[in-house]
Design a protein around this motif. Structure first.
Motif, PDB file in Angstrom:
ATOM      1  N   GLU A  27       0.809  -1.216   0.000  1.00 36.74           N
ATOM      2  CA  GLU A  27       0.000   0.000   0.000  1.00 36.74           C
ATOM      3  C   GLU A  27       0.845   1.269   0.000  1.00 36.74           C
ATOM      4  O   GLU A  27       0.371   2.323  -0.430  1.00 36.74           O
ATOM      5  N   GLU A  28       2.080   1.167   0.490  1.00 35.36           N
ATOM      6  CA  GLU A  28       2.938   2.348   0.566  1.00 35.36           C
ATOM      7  C   GLU A  28       4.381   1.973   0.291  1.00 35.36           C
ATOM      8  O   GLU A  28       4.867   0.952   0.785  1.00 35.36           O
ATOM      9  N   ILE A  29       5.062   2.796  -0.496  1.00 38.34           N
ATOM     10  CA  ILE A  29       6.508   2.671  -0.629  1.00 38.34           C
ATOM     11  C   ILE A  29       7.169   3.366   0.554  1.00 38.34           C
ATOM     12  O   ILE A  29       7.971   2.779   1.280  1.00 38.34           O
ATOM     13  N   PHE A  30       6.810   4.614   0.761  1.00 32.74           N
ATOM     14  CA  PHE A  30       7.276   5.375   1.917  1.00 32.74           C
ATOM     15  C   PHE A  30       6.068   5.648   2.805  1.00 32.74           C
ATOM     16  O   PHE A  30       5.136   6.325   2.379  1.00 32.74           O
ATOM     17  N   GLU A  31       6.097   5.142   4.015  1.00 39.37           N
ATOM     18  CA  GLU A  31       4.932   5.285   4.882  1.00 39.37           C
ATOM     19  C   GLU A  31       4.659   6.750   5.193  1.00 39.37           C
ATOM     20  O   GLU A  31       5.532   7.493   5.619  1.00 39.37           O
ATOM     21  N   PHE A  32       3.426   7.160   4.952  1.00 33.39           N
ATOM     22  CA  PHE A  32       3.019   8.477   5.433  1.00 33.39           C
ATOM     23  C   PHE A  32       1.571   8.475   5.882  1.00 33.39           C
ATOM     24  O   PHE A  32       0.991   9.504   6.172  1.00 33.39           O
ATOM     25  N   LEU A  44      -1.188  -0.190  -4.542  1.00 32.95           N
ATOM     26  CA  LEU A  44      -0.563   1.123  -4.339  1.00 32.95           C
ATOM     27  C   LEU A  44      -1.448   2.221  -4.928  1.00 32.95           C
ATOM     28  O   LEU A  44      -1.857   2.144  -6.083  1.00 32.95           O
ATOM     29  N   ARG A  45      -1.742   3.254  -4.129  1.00 33.30           N
ATOM     30  CA  ARG A  45      -2.602   4.343  -4.597  1.00 33.30           C
ATOM     31  C   ARG A  45      -1.856   5.661  -4.805  1.00 33.30           C
ATOM     32  O   ARG A  45      -2.175   6.423  -5.704  1.00 33.30           O
ATOM     33  N   THR A  46      -0.874   5.938  -3.964  1.00 30.91           N
ATOM     34  CA  THR A  46      -0.060   7.149  -4.067  1.00 30.91           C
ATOM     35  C   THR A  46       1.391   6.765  -3.826  1.00 30.91           C
ATOM     36  O   THR A  46       1.683   5.960  -2.949  1.00 30.91           O
ATOM     37  N   GLU A  67      -3.385   6.538  -8.163  1.00 25.47           N
ATOM     38  CA  GLU A  67      -4.163   7.685  -8.602  1.00 25.47           C
ATOM     39  C   GLU A  67      -3.316   8.927  -8.843  1.00 25.47           C
ATOM     40  O   GLU A  67      -3.675   9.772  -9.667  1.00 25.47           O
ATOM     41  N   GLU A  68      -2.221   9.059  -8.126  1.00 34.75           N
ATOM     42  CA  GLU A  68      -1.309  10.182  -8.335  1.00 34.75           C
ATOM     43  C   GLU A  68       0.079   9.791  -7.844  1.00 34.75           C
ATOM     44  O   GLU A  68       0.228   8.892  -7.019  1.00 34.75           O
ATOM     45  N   ILE A  69       1.083  10.465  -8.368  1.00 33.18           N
ATOM     46  CA  ILE A  69       2.460  10.150  -7.991  1.00 33.18           C
ATOM     47  C   ILE A  69       2.864  10.932  -6.755  1.00 33.18           C
ATOM     48  O   ILE A  69       3.387  10.375  -5.800  1.00 33.18           O
ATOM     49  N   VAL A  70       2.605  12.227  -6.756  1.00 28.13           N
ATOM     50  CA  VAL A  70       2.905  13.070  -5.590  1.00 28.13           C
ATOM     51  C   VAL A  70       1.591  13.550  -4.987  1.00 28.13           C
ATOM     52  O   VAL A  70       0.802  14.212  -5.671  1.00 28.13           O
ATOM     53  N   ALA A  71       1.354  13.216  -3.741  1.00 22.91           N
ATOM     54  CA  ALA A  71       0.115  13.618  -3.087  1.00 22.91           C
ATOM     55  C   ALA A  71       0.089  15.122  -2.860  1.00 22.91           C
ATOM     56  O   ALA A  71       1.130  15.764  -2.685  1.00 22.91           O
TER      57      ALA A  71
END
Length: 356
Positions: free
Chosen positions: A190-195, A236-238, A263-267
């Motif tokens: 779900e995340e490459i870099f957790e945020f 993966l969504r963002t 849905e997008e590369i940079v939130a």
């Protein structure tokens, strides 16, 4: 079955003291490689460790004492591939009984997650890690030794279908020398870099909350990252939070392919109307391919001034109506290939030429 079981752990003669490389393949009955504490000087010269296709292997080390540890003082490259029974680098055996993740009740299994790397085995000079087809939900323990993984430059993860996130927040400042991330075929990622973190309210409803990020922290993490390649990660969504994106000052290659939910590369940053920072100032190549739900590169109003970019590809991104909300600048010589996206995407990219 154990490969090595020392009889005198405090012996002055280490095990494999001058061995440079160790590769173990197709050892189907092997459950652990080293059992018990290793003598001082063991494996002190080993630089490469590769373990693959060992169907019963549960861990590299089986420690009998809770105080036992091991330091891979010279190891620079580690490959773990196709190990379906692997539970972690080490496991703890007490009075002949093993503590393993499968011994936990179903009610506990969603709460207790055993990471691949734990606090017992240290990796102070490791530069390359390849993780392929392992049944793990987490890679990193939150209490790793201070020196472990600080030299890591390459992180490759493929076919780990239970993995939820690649780099949690507690690892982000530790990986300042990371140069390349390659991830593919991780269906639950779900995340490459957790945020974002999952919280549960009093009524039992789950909600994702954005972890607070500061600009100063973003400058410190991933400042040497040059390449990100993500393929076939369908959950993966963002890709990047604003904080992480600001820190990628040396990113040169960005390739995202076959991630159906992204849905997008940079939130977009919550509450920010404008953004003066120039994101990815050294970007050379950008490939966005087969991303059916991608609506834009970013919905945030960021500046994308890319004087070094040579190649931009947007292929089979059928839901992409615009490239970005912020400003985009590229050199006249940039090669642009847009197929399977809105005509406005091609127009924005073409209009970005000569703005530098």
């Amino acid at each position: 079955m154990t490969l090595v079981k020392p009889t005198t752990p405090h012996s002055s003669s280490g095990i494999f003291p001058v061995l440079n490389s160790l590769e173990i393949s197709y050892a189907r009955r092997l459950k652990e490689i080293f059992h018990g504490e290793l003598p001082t000087g063991s494996l002190k010269e080993i630089r490469s460790l590769k373990i693959e296709f060992c169907s019963s292997l549960e861990g590299i080390f089986a420690f009998e004492d809770d105080e036992e540890m091991f330091n891979f003082q010279s190891l620079t490259e580690l490959t773990l591939s196709t190990l379906p029974s692997f539970t972690g680098i080490s496991k703890y055996i007490s009075n002949g009984s093993e503590w393993l993740l499968e011994d936990i009740s179903p009610e506990q299994s969603d709460i207790i997650i055993q990471p691949l790397f734990d606090t017992k085995v240290h990796f102070p000079v490791l530069t390359k890690v390849y993780i392929i087809s392992l049944n793990l939900k987490e890679i990193w323990n939150s209490q790793l030794s201070a020196e472990s993984f600080c030299e890591l430059k390459y992180l490759g993860v493929t076919g780990c279908h239970k993995l939820l996130r690649l780099v949690p927040t507690h690892m982000q400042n530790r990986l300042q020398k990371l140069e390349c991330i390659y991830t593919s075929y991780c269906s639950s990622l779900e995340e490459i870099f957790e945020f974002r973190r999952l919280t549960v309210d009093d009524e039992g409803d789950a909600a994702a909350l954005t972890i607070s990020e500061s600009r100063n922290q973003s400058r410190q993490a991933f400042q040497n990252l040059r390449e990100i390649s993500i393929f076939s990660c369908e959950s993966l969504r963002t890709l990047l939070s604003p904080s992480i994106a600001r820190g990628l000052v040396k990113l040169q290659r960005l390739k995202i392919k076959d991630c159906e939910k992204i849905e997008e590369i940079v939130a977009a940053a919550e509450g920010e109307e404008t953004e003066d920072d120039n994101l990815f100032p050294q970007l050379c190549t950008l490939t966005l391919e087969d991303l059916p739900n991608l609506s834009s590169f970013s919905q945030g109003r960021y500046n994308f001034k890319w004087p070094l970019v040579k190649d931009i590809k947007v292929l089979k991104c059928y839901n992409m109506k615009r490239f970005c909300l912020g400003s985009l600048s590229t050199p006249k010589e940039v090669k642009i290939d847009v197929q399977g996206a809105s005509k406005s995407v091609l127009q924005v990219l073409n209009n970005s030429r000569n703005r530098i």
